[in-house]
Write a protein that holds these residues in place. Structure first.
Motif, mmCIF file in Angstrom:
data_model
loop_
_atom_site.group_PDB
_atom_site.id
_atom_site.type_symbol
_atom_site.label_atom_id
_atom_site.label_comp_id
_atom_site.label_asym_id
_atom_site.label_seq_id
_atom_site.Cartn_x
_atom_site.Cartn_y
_atom_site.Cartn_z
ATOM 1 N N ALA A 1 23.020 21.270 75.429
ATOM 2 C CA ALA A 1 23.016 20.286 76.504
ATOM 3 C C ALA A 1 24.330 19.527 76.486
ATOM 4 C CB ALA A 1 21.848 19.312 76.334
ATOM 5 N N GLU A 2 24.778 19.090 77.649
ATOM 6 C CA GLU A 2 25.978 18.253 77.694
ATOM 7 C C GLU A 2 25.875 17.282 78.858
ATOM 8 O OE1 GLU A 2 29.125 21.226 78.351
ATOM 9 O OE2 GLU A 2 29.276 20.492 80.408
ATOM 10 N N TYR A 3 26.504 16.147 78.674
ATOM 11 C CA TYR A 3 26.480 15.125 79.718
ATOM 12 C C TYR A 3 27.813 14.402 79.711
ATOM 13 C CZ TYR A 3 25.401 10.741 82.085
ATOM 14 O OH TYR A 3 25.435 9.669 82.929
ATOM 15 N N PHE A 4 28.351 14.155 80.900
ATOM 16 C CA PHE A 4 29.600 13.398 81.017
ATOM 17 C C PHE A 4 29.361 12.122 81.797
ATOM 18 C CE2 PHE A 4 31.549 17.222 79.585
ATOM 19 C CZ PHE A 4 32.704 16.792 78.943
ATOM 20 N N HIS A 5 29.725 11.016 81.202
ATOM 21 C CA HIS A 5 29.621 9.741 81.904
ATOM 22 C C HIS A 5 31.022 9.334 82.329
ATOM 23 C CE1 HIS A 5 27.525 6.106 83.035
ATOM 24 N NE2 HIS A 5 28.630 5.466 82.687
ATOM 25 N N VAL A 6 31.204 9.165 83.640
ATOM 26 C CA VAL A 6 32.520 8.798 84.148
ATOM 27 C C VAL A 6 32.542 7.298 84.403
ATOM 28 C CG1 VAL A 6 34.251 9.232 85.932
ATOM 29 C CG2 VAL A 6 32.724 11.071 85.188
ATOM 30 N N LEU A 7 33.552 6.639 83.867
ATOM 31 C CA LEU A 7 33.656 5.192 84.036
ATOM 32 C C LEU A 7 34.414 4.903 85.330
ATOM 33 C CD1 LEU A 7 34.681 4.540 80.338
ATOM 34 C CD2 LEU A 7 32.423 4.152 81.323
ATOM 35 N N ARG A 8 33.682 4.743 86.392
ATOM 36 C CA ARG A 8 34.315 4.376 87.654
ATOM 37 C C ARG A 8 33.312 3.616 88.514
ATOM 38 N NH1 ARG A 8 35.338 10.122 90.651
ATOM 39 N NH2 ARG A 8 33.280 11.018 90.491
ATOM 40 N N ASP A 9 33.896 2.920 89.519
ATOM 41 C CA ASP A 9 33.013 2.234 90.456
ATOM 42 C C ASP A 9 32.212 3.306 91.176
ATOM 43 O OD1 ASP A 9 34.286 -0.109 89.716
ATOM 44 O OD2 ASP A 9 35.866 0.186 91.211
ATOM 45 N N ASN B 1 29.822 23.675 80.368
ATOM 46 C CA ASN B 1 31.071 23.619 81.118
ATOM 47 C C ASN B 1 32.224 23.177 80.224
ATOM 48 O OD1 ASN B 1 30.285 24.314 83.825
ATOM 49 N ND2 ASN B 1 29.178 22.371 83.896
ATOM 50 N N SER B 2 31.919 22.270 79.322
ATOM 51 C CA SER B 2 32.991 21.661 78.537
ATOM 52 C C SER B 2 33.285 22.473 77.289
ATOM 53 C CB SER B 2 32.569 20.260 78.115
ATOM 54 O OG SER B 2 31.640 20.337 77.078
ATOM 55 N N HIS B 3 34.418 22.162 76.699
ATOM 56 C CA HIS B 3 34.799 22.818 75.455
ATOM 57 C C HIS B 3 33.900 22.357 74.309
ATOM 58 C CE1 HIS B 3 38.426 25.087 76.317
ATOM 59 N NE2 HIS B 3 38.623 24.218 77.289
ATOM 60 N N SER B 4 33.593 23.278 73.417
ATOM 61 C CA SER B 4 32.902 22.910 72.184
ATOM 62 C C SER B 4 33.968 22.763 71.107
ATOM 63 C CB SER B 4 31.891 23.981 71.788
ATOM 64 O OG SER B 4 32.549 25.102 71.261
#
Lengths: 195, 301
Positions: free
Chosen positions: B222-230, B48-51
């Motif tokens: 593979a890609e993974y996004f970690h979102v910093l939120r409550d 999904n994300s840009h390379s």
């Protein structure tokens, strides 16, 4: 006594001079008629019913030694420029594997142009025989060409020959077999300058 | 003494002329410009994300991205194949360092646009740069009626600005070897309007993407996004795994992902699927490139 010493010294000086002169002789005697270029041109062409693929390299280096007839070429694979950027990427990544085999080289002999002829303007038919290394695999190649001696130590050389990718261990997968010719035409065109 | 020296010199002077094995060595080192690393990823997206790859100068890339429904939909939904979300996009390389693109997604009927610029480029030769650093700025606008947009909520005024979101991302990557590339993507998604007062407008996030080549024309990504939120009950982090298959002018990307949307706001901040519950989309991206303009072509002499 004095006379003798004087004579001896003169002899020594003479000898020294001869030796000094000798020191320069070899380089003069076998002064090699060498010619070189850094911007030779190699073009390749693969023609099929599906598509034509061609590329140019204008940074080919080559040295030709007219005295011994030895000739060498080196072409940086990444310096081949294609019409399509993606083709160029695939050429490097999938076929030539240019990170592993960065250069294509040729090392051989030219017959038909002697060191003396290399000083006389004119066009000479030559034959070149040697080893062509592409994709890390060497194959003997013999081809004909012309060398044109021009004034001012310039020699223009031209030749055409063909190579088969499979001879150099370049795999062509089934899906694109129809897009890539079995034999690739290569034309070489360079202008040497006296070294 | 002098004589001997001179004779010795003679011997040595003669040597190099006879002993020359490689004529090309006479030319000395070649002076080549920087040779930038190529083919770190097969295409300009990891999944999904840009390379860290850009569309080459003068090349138009037509991208069709497709996500079927959740596998957890079961037999009744034919394991997701009954539904599909699509993004159609056009990307263009203005230079080898700058690319732009637009897209239209079915997801919340969104139009998005982006620009990606390579600040630093990894070099194979000619310069010592060990990494590629790119920045991506994108924005998206939903055109769906307010009632169909989950984060609009009832009774909210429908301002145009409410429909806009932005994302900034830094891509820090390196092709470690012929077969392995990895990139880190710290970024922030700004949403002009959010659903709940407790949810932040700006979401800091960090992504990681990688590819390993299996064969010359097949790679696993593979890609993974970690979102910093409550923790928000509905939303999860985006995780995708897939294959890149290259065939001449096309690149096919087949993958599994828990994200439905295919633009930054959607897959970073609005991923709802849970891998552990089988909320996985099967999907694909197809990229077809067209060379519109060849900057390297020189006029024939």
């Amino acid at each position: 006594m004095n006379e003798e010493k004087k004579n001896k010294r003169t002899n020594m000086t003479k000898l020294k001079n001869i030796a000094l002169a000798l020191a320069f002789v070899p380089s003069a005697l076998i002064a090699q008629e060498r010619f070189a270029t850094r911007n030779g041109h190699i073009h390749f062409f693969s023609g099929t019913a599906v598509e034509n693929i061609e590329a140019d390299n204008n940074k080919v280096t080559s040295v030709f030694d007219a005295t011994s007839g030895a000739i060498e070429f080196a072409a940086l694979v990444k310096a081949f420029e294609f019409e399509k950027a993606l083709m160029q990427e695939h050429f490097n990544e999938n076929y030539m594997e240019s990170n592993t085999f960065p250069k294509a080289t040729f090392k051989g002999k030219v017959s038909g142009l002697s060191a003396e002829q290399a000083k006389i303007p004119g066009t000479y038919a030559v034959e070149v025989t040697g080893d062509l290394t592409i994709h890390g695999v060497s194959k003997p190649v013999t081809t004909k060409g012309t060398m044109t001696v021009e004034a001012g130590g310039v020699i223009k050389a031209k030749s055409e020959f063909s190579v088969k990718p499979e001879d150099h261990g370049i795999e062509i997968p089934g899906v694109v077999r129809k897009n890539i010719a079995e034999t690739i035409k290569i034309s070489v065109d360079l202008a040497y300058a006296k070294m | 003494m002098m004589i001997r020296t001179a004779l010795l010199a003679t011997a040595f002077l003669a040597l190099p002329t006879f002993g020359q094995d490689n004529l090309l060595d006479l030319l000395g080192e070649e002076e080549t410009g920087p040779v930038y690393t190529t083919a770190s990823f097969k295409t300009t997206r990891v999944i999904n994300s840009h390379s860290l790859e850009n569309t080459a100068h003068g090349v138009l890339d037509f991208r069709i991205s497709h996500r079927f429904g959740f596998l957890s939909g079961g037999v009744n939904e034919f394991f997701g194949l009954d539904n599909a979300d699509v993004r159609l996009g056009l990307d263009y390389g203005i230079s080898d360092r700058l690319m732009i693109g637009v897209g239209r997604s079915g997801f919340e009927k969104t139009v998005d646009g982006f620009a990606k610029f390579k600040l630093l480029r990894q070099c194979d030769d000619g310069c010592g740069m060990p990494i590629t650093l790119a920045v991506v700025a994108s924005s998206s606008m939903t055109t769906a009626p307010a009632k169909d947009v989950p984060w609009y909520g009832p009774g909210r005024q429908d301002y145009f600005s409410h429909r806009l979101s932005y994302s900034w991302q830094m891509i820090l990557g390196r092709k470690f070897s012929e077969g392995f590339t990895m990139q880190l993507m710290p970024g922030v998604v700004h949403r002009n309007l959010v659903e709940l007062a407790s949810d932040r407008n700006d979401l800091l996030n960090i992504g990681v993407g990688a590819r390993a080549k299996l064969t010359k024309r097949l790679a696993i990504n593979a890609e993974y996004f970690h979102v910093l939120r409550d923790p928000v009950p509905l939303y999860t982090n985006s995780l995708s795994v897939g294959f890149d298959i290259e065939t001449g002018g096309h690149v096919f990307q087949l993958h599994f992902t828990n994200s439905t949307g295919m633009f930054e706001r959607a897959f970073i901040s609005e991923t709802t699927g849970r891998w552990e519950d089988g909320d996985i989309h099967f999907g694909f991206n197809i990229s077809r490139v067209f060379t519109l303009h060849n900057p390297k072509k020189k006029p024939v002499e």
